[in-house]
Design an enzyme around this catalytic site. Sequence first.
Site, PDB file in Angstrom:
ATOM      1  CB  SER A 194      20.383   1.229   3.918  1.00 22.37           C
ATOM      2  OG  SER A 194      19.375   0.346   3.381  1.00 22.37           O
ATOM      3  CE  LYS A 244      -6.673 -10.483   8.461  1.00 21.32           C
ATOM      4  NZ  LYS A 244      -6.599  -9.308   7.606  1.00 21.32           N
TER       5      LYS A 244
END
Length: 321
Positions: free
Chosen positions: A136, A188
């Site tokens: 990765s 939010k």
Amino acid sequence: MHRKKWIALVIVLLVFLAGITVEGVAGTYAALRDHPAISWEENVVSGSGNNKIVQLFVSGVISGTQNATGAPSMTEVISEQLRRVEEDASVKALVLRIDSPGGEVVATDEIHSRLLRLKQVRHIPIVISMGSTAASGGYYLATSGDAIFANPNTLTGSLGVIFNLVNYNEAANKLGIHQYAIKSGRFKDIGSPSRPLTDPERQIFQTLVNESYNKFVDVIVNGRNLSRQRVLEIADGRVYSGEQAKRLALIDQFGDLEDATHHALSLSGVENAMVVRYADQLSLSKLLFSMKQHWSNPDPLGIARVLERDSSPRLLYQFMP
């Protein structure tokens, strides 16, 4: 006995002053050059002459986060080492040894950008040596190399992005625990662990993952000179052995760190060179900083780091079985 008390008092005073100094230098990146944790000396591994080949090491999870005691992050340490390589005209090649499952997207990209800058500014070859794992984000860094060496059993690949979210909604409901968010906008509290993830929120996160994934694909395309279609075919997140990676053109040759170093010398344009590593420099400030780390660590068991990892989701180029 009186003399021993004075010695103890002096030691305490020095540690106190070192603590003040460490707090003062940790504030800005420029101050990292004088940070006790970034105090190195060059150790000659082999060779001789005025030219150098530097071996740098990326080991463990790639992170831009300082630990609880304020020690510089991996990003800061590697970036500072690369700065020293860049400013040393006697360095003719760099060998980057990677033994890492990857890590944070931002930290990985910052180190990768620093490696590309080194090539642009100094025009020196970079040769990659993969250890047991270079997956990765570890492979992301490897794409900066002019050649990649690995062991046939090296674990690599895992080309992709992951974004983990912990959710304890059902457990909280069973315990009668409720959390109420008073928010300024509908998203939010996106990713809140106290309620189910909505489809629009999932799409928002997926968009972020896709953007980072496309950047990863671009890096492989440019670094390995492969077609985008080919990279998309192999970058599905699976891990590859070194044997498989060579067949897929993700690496170039089988070999260890010494083989990679010999290849770096052949690319450097010089006949002889010292192979050097940056090793910790023994000094009073280094000793005092280490003592401060040990005595002031508020999380000796690492519990806070585990909790932070679960409560602070972030984009990761990381192999996470």
